[in-house]
Motif scaffolding. Structure first.
Motif, PDB file in Angstrom:
ATOM      1  N   ARG A 155       0.828  -1.218   0.000  1.00 46.64           N
ATOM      2  CA  ARG A 155       0.000   0.000   0.000  1.00 46.64           C
ATOM      3  C   ARG A 155       0.856   1.259   0.000  1.00 46.64           C
ATOM      4  O   ARG A 155       0.612   2.200   0.748  1.00 46.64           O
ATOM      5  CB  ARG A 155      -0.954  -0.012   1.196  1.00 46.64           C
ATOM      6  N   GLY A 156       1.898   1.237  -0.814  1.00 54.78           N
ATOM      7  CA  GLY A 156       2.729   2.412  -0.989  1.00 54.78           C
ATOM      8  C   GLY A 156       3.745   2.640   0.108  1.00 54.78           C
ATOM      9  O   GLY A 156       4.516   3.601   0.049  1.00 54.78           O
ATOM     10  N   ARG A 157       3.778   1.779   1.072  1.00 56.00           N
ATOM     11  CA  ARG A 157       4.663   1.968   2.213  1.00 56.00           C
ATOM     12  C   ARG A 157       5.714   0.862   2.274  1.00 56.00           C
ATOM     13  O   ARG A 157       5.411  -0.287   1.970  1.00 56.00           O
ATOM     14  CB  ARG A 157       3.815   1.842   3.487  1.00 56.00           C
ATOM     15  N   ILE A 158       6.922   1.215   2.694  1.00 51.33           N
ATOM     16  CA  ILE A 158       7.941   0.182   2.877  1.00 51.33           C
ATOM     17  C   ILE A 158       7.653  -0.504   4.204  1.00 51.33           C
ATOM     18  O   ILE A 158       7.687   0.111   5.277  1.00 51.33           O
ATOM     19  CB  ILE A 158       9.360   0.787   2.866  1.00 51.33           C
ATOM     20  N   GLU A 159       7.373  -1.787   4.134  1.00 51.02           N
ATOM     21  CA  GLU A 159       7.079  -2.568   5.337  1.00 51.02           C
ATOM     22  C   GLU A 159       8.321  -3.260   5.885  1.00 51.02           C
ATOM     23  O   GLU A 159       8.399  -3.563   7.058  1.00 51.02           O
ATOM     24  CB  GLU A 159       6.003  -3.615   5.046  1.00 51.02           C
ATOM     25  N   ALA A 160       9.241  -3.552   5.000  1.00 53.89           N
ATOM     26  CA  ALA A 160      10.455  -4.251   5.434  1.00 53.89           C
ATOM     27  C   ALA A 160      11.556  -3.987   4.436  1.00 53.89           C
ATOM     28  O   ALA A 160      11.303  -3.764   3.256  1.00 53.89           O
ATOM     29  CB  ALA A 160      10.205  -5.751   5.553  1.00 53.89           C
ATOM     30  N   CYS A 161      12.775  -4.018   4.938  1.00 48.15           N
ATOM     31  CA  CYS A 161      13.931  -3.813   4.063  1.00 48.15           C
ATOM     32  C   CYS A 161      15.106  -4.567   4.674  1.00 48.15           C
ATOM     33  O   CYS A 161      15.509  -4.293   5.800  1.00 48.15           O
ATOM     34  CB  CYS A 161      14.236  -2.325   3.963  1.00 48.15           C
ATOM     35  N   ALA A 162      15.602  -5.555   3.968  1.00 50.11           N
ATOM     36  CA  ALA A 162      16.658  -6.386   4.560  1.00 50.11           C
ATOM     37  C   ALA A 162      17.425  -7.099   3.476  1.00 50.11           C
ATOM     38  O   ALA A 162      16.976  -7.232   2.338  1.00 50.11           O
ATOM     39  CB  ALA A 162      16.053  -7.430   5.505  1.00 50.11           C
ATOM     40  N   LYS A 163      18.621  -7.579   3.861  1.00 47.80           N
ATOM     41  CA  LYS A 163      19.353  -8.455   2.955  1.00 47.80           C
ATOM     42  C   LYS A 163      18.654  -9.812   2.999  1.00 47.80           C
ATOM     43  O   LYS A 163      18.107 -10.211   4.025  1.00 47.80           O
ATOM     44  CB  LYS A 163      20.804  -8.560   3.406  1.00 47.80           C
ATOM     45  N   PRO A 164      18.699 -10.538   1.875  1.00 48.05           N
ATOM     46  CA  PRO A 164      17.969 -11.809   1.823  1.00 48.05           C
ATOM     47  C   PRO A 164      18.351 -12.774   2.943  1.00 48.05           C
ATOM     48  O   PRO A 164      17.486 -13.385   3.568  1.00 48.05           O
ATOM     49  CB  PRO A 164      18.358 -12.373   0.449  1.00 48.05           C
ATOM     50  N   ALA A 165      19.640 -12.883   3.210  1.00 48.06           N
ATOM     51  CA  ALA A 165      20.083 -13.820   4.244  1.00 48.06           C
ATOM     52  C   ALA A 165      19.563 -13.388   5.618  1.00 48.06           C
ATOM     53  O   ALA A 165      19.095 -14.213   6.413  1.00 48.06           O
ATOM     54  CB  ALA A 165      21.602 -13.892   4.252  1.00 48.06           C
ATOM     55  N   GLU A 166      19.631 -12.092   5.890  1.00 45.95           N
ATOM     56  CA  GLU A 166      19.141 -11.604   7.187  1.00 45.95           C
ATOM     57  C   GLU A 166      17.647 -11.817   7.308  1.00 45.95           C
ATOM     58  O   GLU A 166      17.139 -12.182   8.368  1.00 45.95           O
ATOM     59  CB  GLU A 166      19.468 -10.121   7.331  1.00 45.95           C
ATOM     60  N   LEU A 167      16.962 -11.581   6.234  1.00 46.53           N
ATOM     61  CA  LEU A 167      15.517 -11.740   6.243  1.00 46.53           C
ATOM     62  C   LEU A 167      15.133 -13.162   6.625  1.00 46.53           C
ATOM     63  O   LEU A 167      14.221 -13.406   7.389  1.00 46.53           O
ATOM     64  CB  LEU A 167      14.966 -11.403   4.856  1.00 46.53           C
ATOM     65  N   LEU A 168      15.877 -14.121   6.094  1.00 48.07           N
ATOM     66  CA  LEU A 168      15.539 -15.513   6.319  1.00 48.07           C
ATOM     67  C   LEU A 168      16.116 -16.076   7.617  1.00 48.07           C
ATOM     68  O   LEU A 168      15.460 -16.799   8.339  1.00 48.07           O
ATOM     69  CB  LEU A 168      16.048 -16.368   5.150  1.00 48.07           C
ATOM     70  N   LEU A 169      17.382 -15.738   7.891  1.00 49.59           N
ATOM     71  CA  LEU A 169      18.080 -16.431   8.963  1.00 49.59           C
ATOM     72  C   LEU A 169      17.927 -15.762  10.324  1.00 49.59           C
ATOM     73  O   LEU A 169      17.773 -16.412  11.332  1.00 49.59           O
ATOM     74  CB  LEU A 169      19.558 -16.556   8.621  1.00 49.59           C
ATOM     75  N   THR A 170      17.981 -14.460  10.343  1.00 45.86           N
ATOM     76  CA  THR A 170      17.978 -13.787  11.637  1.00 45.86           C
ATOM     77  C   THR A 170      16.660 -13.113  11.959  1.00 45.86           C
ATOM     78  O   THR A 170      16.366 -12.837  13.102  1.00 45.86           O
ATOM     79  CB  THR A 170      19.072 -12.711  11.674  1.00 45.86           C
ATOM     80  N   GLY A 171      15.885 -12.818  10.959  1.00 41.51           N
ATOM     81  CA  GLY A 171      14.649 -12.095  11.209  1.00 41.51           C
ATOM     82  C   GLY A 171      14.897 -10.659  11.601  1.00 41.51           C
ATOM     83  O   GLY A 171      13.980  -9.924  11.932  1.00 41.51           O
ATOM     84  N   LYS A 172      16.138 -10.259  11.559  1.00 39.21           N
ATOM     85  CA  LYS A 172      16.461  -8.901  11.993  1.00 39.21           C
ATOM     86  C   LYS A 172      16.486  -8.005  10.769  1.00 39.21           C
ATOM     87  O   LYS A 172      17.087  -8.323   9.764  1.00 39.21           O
ATOM     88  CB  LYS A 172      17.837  -8.908  12.665  1.00 39.21           C
ATOM     89  N   LEU A 173      15.793  -6.900  10.856  1.00 39.82           N
ATOM     90  CA  LEU A 173      15.686  -6.043   9.690  1.00 39.82           C
ATOM     91  C   LEU A 173      16.487  -4.773   9.872  1.00 39.82           C
ATOM     92  O   LEU A 173      16.548  -4.207  10.944  1.00 39.82           O
ATOM     93  CB  LEU A 173      14.221  -5.645   9.471  1.00 39.82           C
ATOM     94  N   LEU A 174      17.095  -4.368   8.827  1.00 41.64           N
ATOM     95  CA  LEU A 174      17.760  -3.081   8.827  1.00 41.64           C
ATOM     96  C   LEU A 174      16.961  -2.145   7.939  1.00 41.64           C
ATOM     97  O   LEU A 174      16.733  -2.433   6.790  1.00 41.64           O
ATOM     98  CB  LEU A 174      19.172  -3.227   8.249  1.00 41.64           C
ATOM     99  N   THR A 175      16.525  -1.072   8.471  1.00 34.60           N
ATOM    100  CA  THR A 175      15.812  -0.138   7.621  1.00 34.60           C
ATOM    101  C   THR A 175      16.740   1.011   7.282  1.00 34.60           C
ATOM    102  O   THR A 175      17.711   1.281   7.982  1.00 34.60           O
ATOM    103  CB  THR A 175      14.569   0.436   8.329  1.00 34.60           C
ATOM    104  N   ASN A 176      16.458   1.670   6.263  1.00 37.87           N
ATOM    105  CA  ASN A 176      17.276   2.797   5.861  1.00 37.87           C
ATOM    106  C   ASN A 176      16.646   4.130   6.242  1.00 37.87           C
ATOM    107  O   ASN A 176      17.033   5.158   5.743  1.00 37.87           O
ATOM    108  CB  ASN A 176      17.503   2.746   4.344  1.00 37.87           C
ATOM    109  N   VAL A 177      15.644   4.049   7.090  1.00 36.04           N
ATOM    110  CA  VAL A 177      15.017   5.295   7.494  1.00 36.04           C
ATOM    111  C   VAL A 177      15.759   5.807   8.715  1.00 36.04           C
ATOM    112  O   VAL A 177      15.553   5.329   9.829  1.00 36.04           O
ATOM    113  CB  VAL A 177      13.517   5.086   7.832  1.00 36.04           C
ATOM    114  N   GLY A 178      16.679   6.687   8.493  1.00 40.30           N
ATOM    115  CA  GLY A 178      17.463   7.244   9.584  1.00 40.30           C
ATOM    116  C   GLY A 178      18.427   6.230  10.173  1.00 40.30           C
ATOM    117  O   GLY A 178      18.998   6.469  11.227  1.00 40.30           O
TER     118      GLY A 178
END
Lengths: 277, 252
Positions: free
Chosen positions: A221-244
């Motif tokens: 819906r026009g909003r960034i919900e998640a932003c991550a490297k593929p490995a992090e997305l799958l393995l750690t569940g930890k997300l890095l956002t680029n907002v600030g």
């Protein structure tokens, strides 16, 4: 040379009363990087690509925009209002549309792009042959573009944009209607562009972007919900956002350290969040 | 000085034929139509550029003569003057209507065949390049490209929509009246899909830099000494025909 893309709090709506097509989108795409944007239909993926290419700003001057966009050394308050080709090359979702229809062979089709850039002089034959070879379509050189298969047309459409040596390459759902072999071939091509061209591709399925992109951005819906490297997305569940530069957990991905009985597979969670079967 | 059938010559020829379609008698028009059809086979510069163009010409030849026959019959039935020379389904065919139909049909055939032979024998890229060198803006060139592409794809698109509507139960294989009714259900998707595709195709051409395409300077730099004499002769002939027609009209 590849260009960096910086999108800062970009919001876009087609009219004052419409819902935002893009809602405070902030994203940094490094020079030569490859970013995949995934999301359900209507999430704003194509809108984002069309905005970056300049075609949306040109054809829809009435759009209400806020934010800032930087592509390479060019900064735009709002969005670009002119097509940014050849700096930014966009390959549309339907490759058959991208074929000009005025050239009889694939070689002439590529020459059409060079003519538009006033670069069809000496050395253009060699350039065209090199491009055809690099995409593995040299055997199609004398074929009529309208007689090619979906995968072949996709590669010709890609060649017709790449021959202009864009700093940024945008691909709108490039693997729709491609079989597994054609997808593998496209994967190889995109990997060969790493570092030379900044690539941004969209897809409603996560599989292809996960296998080829440095970063996955989930748009809904026009909003960034998640932003991550593929490995992090799958393995750690930890997300890095680029907002600030802040880090936070996302509800889309359950970390692997949770008990398995309460933890659905991460891909299934992503699929559920994207509304995929 | 040279004599050759190049693109300007063909354009001049189309102009001359179009003038003749309104200026000369129907007998001359029929002769011109036959000459055009023969030139497609006999003159290398008027031969189709591709197999597809050749097939399009053959199909058009059949359809146009069918239309011409229809025009003849319709006019013979509706314009009741002179003696009758036959009947169809109990309705008489009249001589005056027949001659009017012949004049109308010959004019239509001459107008359409002149354009058809030009387009099947001229590569589109050469035409666009020539027009742009003569000052046609890239925007108009884009419109021309999209229009010609639309016309080129029209039969295939109609066939696709026919199949889709047939799958929905539309009576496309039934009688004439049923098919006419079914035609309305085809027109809407045909027009809409064509508009959408034209917009998308225009966008795709823009995204490849077509609107910023530089004008070719090759053709615009031809010196007077290299101008094609044949083109000039045809243009002169066109002027003579126009002046003669005006003179005839003024003198009654």
């Amino acid at each position: 040379m590849a260009a960096r893309i910086d999108i800062l709090s970009l919001s876009l709506r087609y009219s004052d009363t419409a819902l935002p097509a893009l809602d405070s989108v902030s994203l940094e795409i490094p020079q030569g990087g490859c970013v995949g944007i995934v999301g359900p239909t209507g999430s704003g993926k194509s809108t984002l690509l069309h905005t970056l290419s300049g075609i949306l700003g040109k054809h829809h001057p009435e759009v209400v925009v806020s934010g800032q966009l930087c592509i390479g050394s060019d900064t735009f308050q709002g969005i670009p209002r002119e097509v940014l080709f050849p700096t930014v090359g966009l390959v549309l979702q339907d490759p058959f549309i991208q074929i000009s229809g005025v050239r009889d062979t694939v070689t002439e089709e590529l020459r059409f792009t060079l003519e538009n850039l006033d670069a069809a002089g000496q050395g253009s034959d060699q350039l065209i042959q090199t491009m055809l070879s690099s995409l593995g379509i040299e055997h199609l050189a004398d074929r009529a573009p309208t007689t090619l298969s979906g995968g072949e047309t996709q590669r010709v459409a890609l060649a017709s944009i790449l021959i202009s040596n864009p700093s940024v390459l945008l691909l709108d759902e490039p693997v729709t209607a491609l079989d597994a072999t054609a997808q593998n071939r496209l994967r190889s091509i995109l990997k060969s562009l790493r570092g030379r061209t900044t690539v941004l591709l969209t897809d409603s399925q996560i599989d292809f972007p996960m296998s080829v992109c440095d970063t996955i951005v989930v748009l809904d819906r026009g909003r960034i919900e998640a932003c991550a490297k593929p490995a992090e997305l799958l393995l750690t569940g930890k997300l890095l956002t680029n907002v600030g530069g802040s880090e936070h957990w996302s509800s889309l991905v359950t970390p692997l350290n949770q008990p398995s009985s309460r933890r659905p597979g991460p891909l299934n969670r992503i699929r559920k969040a994207l509304g995929l079967p | 000085m040279n004599f050759r059938i190049d693109l300007p010559t063909k354009l001049a020829l189309v102009l001359l034929l179009w003038i003749c379609a309104f200026a000369v008698s129907w007998e001359a028009q029929v002769v011109l139509v036959l000459l055009i059809i023969m030139s497609r086979f006999a003159v290398p510069d008027f031969k189709p550029q591709s197999r597809r163009s050749a097939r399009a010409f053959t199909r058009f030849l059949i359809y146009s003569f069918a239309v011409a026959t229809f025009v003849l019959i319709l006019n013979s039935l509706l314009i009741r003057g002179g003696s009758t020379f036959g009947s169809i389904g109990g309705f008489s065919l009249y001589q005056d209507g027949l001659f009017f139909g012949i004049r109308t049909a010959s004019r239509l055939l001459l107008l359409t065949f002149a354009i058809l032979v030009f387009f099947i024998s001229t590569p589109l890229k050469d035409l666009i390049r020539y027009l742009q060198a003569r000052g046609l803006s890239n925007s108009f060139a884009l419109i021309l490209l999209l229009t010609l592409h639309f016309l080129d794809q029209l039969p295939a698109r109609i066939h696709q929509i026919f199949l889709a509507q047939q799958a929905r139960g539309a009576p496309v294989d039934a009688g004439f009246i049923s098919r006419s009714r079914a035609l309305f259900s085809i027109l809407s998707p045909l027009v809409l899909s064509s508009i959408v595709e034209s917009i998308d195709r225009g966008t795709a051409l823009e995204l490849r830099g077509f609107l910023h395409r530089p004008t070719s300077t090759e053709e615009s730099q031809s010196s007077p000494g290299q101008r094609n004499v044949l083109t000039l002769l045809i243009l002169f002939l066109s002027l003579i025909v126009v002046l003669y027609t005006i003179a005839q009209w003024l003198l009654g």
